[in-house]
Design a protein around this motif. Structure first.
Motif, PDB file in Angstrom:
ATOM      1  N   LEU A 227       0.472  -0.759   0.348  1.00  0.00           N
ATOM      2  CA  LEU A 227       0.298   0.296  -0.135  1.00  0.00           C
ATOM      3  C   LEU A 227       0.639   1.453   0.125  1.00  0.00           C
ATOM      4  N   ALA A 228       1.827   0.908   0.653  1.00  0.00           N
ATOM      5  CA  ALA A 228       2.479   2.417   0.843  1.00  0.00           C
ATOM      6  C   ALA A 228       3.293   2.558  -0.787  1.00  0.00           C
ATOM      7  N   HIS A 229       3.926   1.225  -1.573  1.00  0.00           N
ATOM      8  CA  HIS A 229       4.345   1.565  -2.190  1.00  0.00           C
ATOM      9  C   HIS A 229       3.335   2.567  -3.318  1.00  0.00           C
ATOM     10  N   LEU A 230       2.524   1.932  -3.376  1.00  0.00           N
ATOM     11  CA  LEU A 230       1.722   2.312  -4.605  1.00  0.00           C
ATOM     12  C   LEU A 230       1.757   3.358  -4.475  1.00  0.00           C
ATOM     13  N   TYR A 231       1.347   4.158  -3.165  1.00  0.00           N
ATOM     14  CA  TYR A 231       0.924   5.398  -2.659  1.00  0.00           C
ATOM     15  C   TYR A 231       2.558   6.375  -3.438  1.00  0.00           C
ATOM     16  N   ALA A 232       2.936   6.142  -2.902  1.00  0.00           N
ATOM     17  CA  ALA A 232       4.215   6.679  -3.541  1.00  0.00           C
ATOM     18  C   ALA A 232       5.031   6.645  -4.830  1.00  0.00           C
ATOM     19  N   ALA A 233       4.449   5.342  -5.996  1.00  0.00           N
ATOM     20  CA  ALA A 233       3.655   5.791  -7.214  1.00  0.00           C
ATOM     21  C   ALA A 233       3.412   6.923  -7.814  1.00  0.00           C
ATOM     22  N   LEU A 234       1.564   6.659  -7.145  1.00  0.00           N
ATOM     23  CA  LEU A 234       1.389   7.283  -7.559  1.00  0.00           C
ATOM     24  C   LEU A 234       1.310   9.199  -7.364  1.00  0.00           C
ATOM     25  N   THR A 235       2.279   9.389  -6.036  1.00  0.00           N
ATOM     26  CA  THR A 235       2.051  10.676  -5.360  1.00  0.00           C
ATOM     27  C   THR A 235       3.561  11.262  -5.347  1.00  0.00           C
ATOM     28  N   THR A 236       4.614  10.232  -5.105  1.00  0.00           N
ATOM     29  CA  THR A 236       6.169   9.999  -4.798  1.00  0.00           C
ATOM     30  C   THR A 236       6.325  10.513  -3.642  1.00  0.00           C
ATOM     31  N   ASP A 237       5.202  11.075  -2.518  1.00  0.00           N
ATOM     32  CA  ASP A 237       5.496  10.931  -1.456  1.00  0.00           C
ATOM     33  C   ASP A 237       5.632  10.073  -0.505  1.00  0.00           C
ATOM     34  N   ALA A 238       6.378   9.346   0.177  1.00  0.00           N
ATOM     35  CA  ALA A 238       6.752   8.204   1.595  1.00  0.00           C
ATOM     36  C   ALA A 238       6.140   8.340   2.741  1.00  0.00           C
ATOM     37  N   LEU A 239       4.499   7.346   3.018  1.00  0.00           N
ATOM     38  CA  LEU A 239       4.066   7.306   4.217  1.00  0.00           C
ATOM     39  C   LEU A 239       3.846   6.216   4.278  1.00  0.00           C
ATOM     40  N   THR A 240       3.468   6.184   5.976  1.00  0.00           N
ATOM     41  CA  THR A 240       3.062   4.374   6.011  1.00  0.00           C
ATOM     42  C   THR A 240       2.148   4.211   5.176  1.00  0.00           C
ATOM     43  N   SER A 241       1.622   2.791   5.942  1.00  0.00           N
ATOM     44  CA  SER A 241       0.222   2.283   5.034  1.00  0.00           C
ATOM     45  C   SER A 241      -1.061   2.788   6.271  1.00  0.00           C
ATOM     46  N   ARG A 242      -0.857   3.254   7.660  1.00  0.00           N
ATOM     47  CA  ARG A 242      -0.883   3.971   9.077  1.00  0.00           C
ATOM     48  C   ARG A 242      -1.399   5.239   8.665  1.00  0.00           C
ATOM     49  N   GLU A 243      -0.504   5.642   8.071  1.00  0.00           N
ATOM     50  CA  GLU A 243      -0.587   7.383   7.746  1.00  0.00           C
ATOM     51  C   GLU A 243      -1.777   7.668   6.440  1.00  0.00           C
ATOM     52  N   ILE A 244      -1.559   6.765   5.278  1.00  0.00           N
ATOM     53  CA  ILE A 244      -2.250   6.642   4.093  1.00  0.00           C
ATOM     54  C   ILE A 244      -3.809   6.427   4.551  1.00  0.00           C
ATOM     55  N   THR A 258      -6.120   5.610  -3.205  1.00  0.00           N
ATOM     56  CA  THR A 258      -4.890   3.899  -2.932  1.00  0.00           C
ATOM     57  C   THR A 258      -5.123   3.109  -2.605  1.00  0.00           C
ATOM     58  N   VAL A 259      -6.377   3.392  -1.934  1.00  0.00           N
ATOM     59  CA  VAL A 259      -6.914   2.163  -0.592  1.00  0.00           C
ATOM     60  C   VAL A 259      -7.688   1.305  -1.258  1.00  0.00           C
ATOM     61  N   ARG A 260      -8.396   2.496  -2.125  1.00  0.00           N
ATOM     62  CA  ARG A 260      -9.413   1.367  -2.807  1.00  0.00           C
ATOM     63  C   ARG A 260      -8.701   0.352  -3.949  1.00  0.00           C
ATOM     64  N   ARG A 261      -7.551   0.795  -4.945  1.00  0.00           N
ATOM     65  CA  ARG A 261      -6.935  -0.606  -5.312  1.00  0.00           C
ATOM     66  C   ARG A 261      -6.147  -0.867  -4.941  1.00  0.00           C
ATOM     67  N   SER A 262      -5.298  -1.231  -3.760  1.00  0.00           N
ATOM     68  CA  SER A 262      -5.295  -2.016  -2.731  1.00  0.00           C
ATOM     69  C   SER A 262      -6.171  -2.949  -2.032  1.00  0.00           C
ATOM     70  N   ALA A 263      -7.277  -2.589  -2.374  1.00  0.00           N
ATOM     71  CA  ALA A 263      -8.082  -3.379  -1.617  1.00  0.00           C
ATOM     72  C   ALA A 263      -9.139  -4.570  -2.500  1.00  0.00           C
ATOM     73  N   THR A 264      -8.646  -3.559  -3.718  1.00  0.00           N
ATOM     74  CA  THR A 264      -9.530  -3.952  -4.554  1.00  0.00           C
ATOM     75  C   THR A 264      -8.804  -5.550  -5.132  1.00  0.00           C
ATOM     76  N   ALA A 265      -8.029  -5.259  -5.439  1.00  0.00           N
ATOM     77  CA  ALA A 265      -6.163  -6.278  -5.690  1.00  0.00           C
ATOM     78  C   ALA A 265      -6.267  -7.007  -5.143  1.00  0.00           C
ATOM     79  N   LEU A 266      -6.756  -7.141  -3.741  1.00  0.00           N
ATOM     80  CA  LEU A 266      -7.253  -8.110  -2.932  1.00  0.00           C
ATOM     81  C   LEU A 266      -7.686  -8.657  -2.644  1.00  0.00           C
ATOM     82  N   GLY A 267      -8.802  -7.971  -2.906  1.00  0.00           N
ATOM     83  CA  GLY A 267     -10.560  -8.774  -3.270  1.00  0.00           C
ATOM     84  C   GLY A 267     -10.490  -9.850  -4.411  1.00  0.00           C
TER      85      GLY A 267
END
Length: 399
Positions: A227-244, A258-267
């Protein structure tokens, strides 16, 4: 959010057998006495000396188990650079049966209690004969299984999957782990990897790398790290999953995407595994399972959209035991050891009295050699006759 089920763990009175469950994680080791009904005593924790190698890990677990059993409050933490010793503590059993269960990271050969493979989080962990070493150190039966398998076993016997004939239990946290439960026990698989769906290739994870080093796996997008890697790829910002997740709760568009795409992949990954296994219940646990409605609704929508109609109504539940699930499951594995009767050694047959050896026959007296015959006296040569020979006849006179 999925339906919670089962009873949460709490304080309970331990039964006659003293059974300790241990959750050996990458950052901390947690342990507690666990009763037959799955309730836990006080959970004690120490930091995991993961970088110090197997000897330090086994020593930390040994000391922590002794502290839990002794109940004297002296934790085996590192204090002032020195590890507390346990030589002066109370006897382990106190007159009762004792067993210890360990839920540990890595692929575990449960029959042998050996770590088959592991990541670098626990240095030198692969190949460690955990059960044998702790059995020698503690003098009690020790069961060892994978940490997610322990989590699933706890939920299957005392949590949200209790009573189900089969279940797929998925832990979504720092990584993605899963276990398959059948008839109240965890299936290990031929290579001790059954249920490890974090390494499934899934749509949406292209360009993202898994902890195993491969691209496009489910864990690379659906785990907390993913989730953190995906957010960084979308925004270039480095945050933890909790912060996201917190940003998404406050309405941040990039965080929500980011949350939606990550959770959809899991589903979608869950739909594939459910289609193959057809479990009675699907259970989600771990830190991300508590990430909120956006995460949960996205997982469930993708899951049910990809399932065929006959499977689309599978119960989707939130784990009931929380962070104590692995402790409870590890204790259950240890209790199983106590339930197996030890084979009674058969009395060796009384050796038959060896037959009295027959008295060897008295050797016959060798025949007395016959007296050699007295050589016969050679015949006395006959005495020549003393009578002079007869006078030869006279010749007639010549005519």
């Amino acid at each position: 959010m999925g339906e919670p089920a089962g009873a949460a763990a709490g304080q309970g009175t331990v039964d006659a057998a003293r059974v300790v469950g241990v959750d050996l994680g990458g950052t901390k080791i947690a342990a507690a006495l666990v009763a037959e009904d799955g309730t836990c005593g006080e959970v004690r924790t120490v930091p995991t000396p993961g970088a110090e190698g197997p000897e330090a890990l086994l020593a930390a677990v040994t000391d922590l188990v002794r502290d839990v059993l002794a109940g004297d409050g002296r934790l085996a933490a590192v204090r002032g650079g020195e590890r507390a010793t346990s030589g002066d503590r109370l006897p382990l059993g106190g007159g009762r049966s004792v067993a210890v269960g360990i839920g540990a990271a890595g692929a575990i050969d449960r029959d042998q209690g050996v770590v088959v493979s592991s990541t670098d989080t626990l240095a030198g962990w692969a190949g460690t004969p955990v059960a044998a070493r702790l059995r020698d150190a503690l003098g009690v039966p020790v069961a060892v299984l994978n940490d997610v398998d322990a989590h699933a076993l706890g939920e299957a016997r005392h949590g949200a999957a209790a009573g189900a004939g089969s279940a797929l239990v998925v832990a979504a946290g720092t990584g993605i782990g899963a276990a398959v439960v059948l008839d109240g026990d965890v299936l290990p698989g031929a290579h001790h990897m059954a249920g490890e769906m974090g390494h499934l290739p899934v749509p949406g994870a292209e360009g993202l790398f898994c902890a195993c080093g491969r691209e496009g796996h489910l864990e690379a997008i659906a785990s907390g790290v993913g989730l953190a890697h995906l957010y960084a790829a979308l925004t270039t910002d480095a945050l933890t999953s909790r912060e996201i997740v917190a940003l998404a709760d406050r309405g941040d568009a990039a965080a929500q995407e980011t949350v939606r795409r990550s959770a959809t992949a899991l589903g979608r990954g869950l739909a594939g595994v459910v289609t193959v296994l057809d479990p009675e219940v699907l259970l989600l646990t771990g830190g991300l399972a508590e990430a909120g409605d956006l995460w949960w609704s996205s997982v469930e929508a993708a899951l049910r959209a990809d399932l065929v109609d006959h499977l689309a109504d599978i119960p989707l539940r939130l784990g009931a035991l929380g962070p104590r699930a692995a402790i409870v499951g590890a204790a259950e594995a240890a209790r199983d050891l106590l339930a197996v009767p030890m084979p009674t050694p058969s009395t060796p047959p009384t050796p038959s009295t060896p037959p009295t050896p027959s008295t060897p026959p008295t050797p016959s007296t060798p025949p007395t050699p016959s007296t050699p015959p007295t050589p016969s006296t050679p015949p006395t040569p006959s005495t020549p006759p003393t009578t002079p020979p007869a006078t030869p006849p006279s010749l007639p006179p010549a005519t």
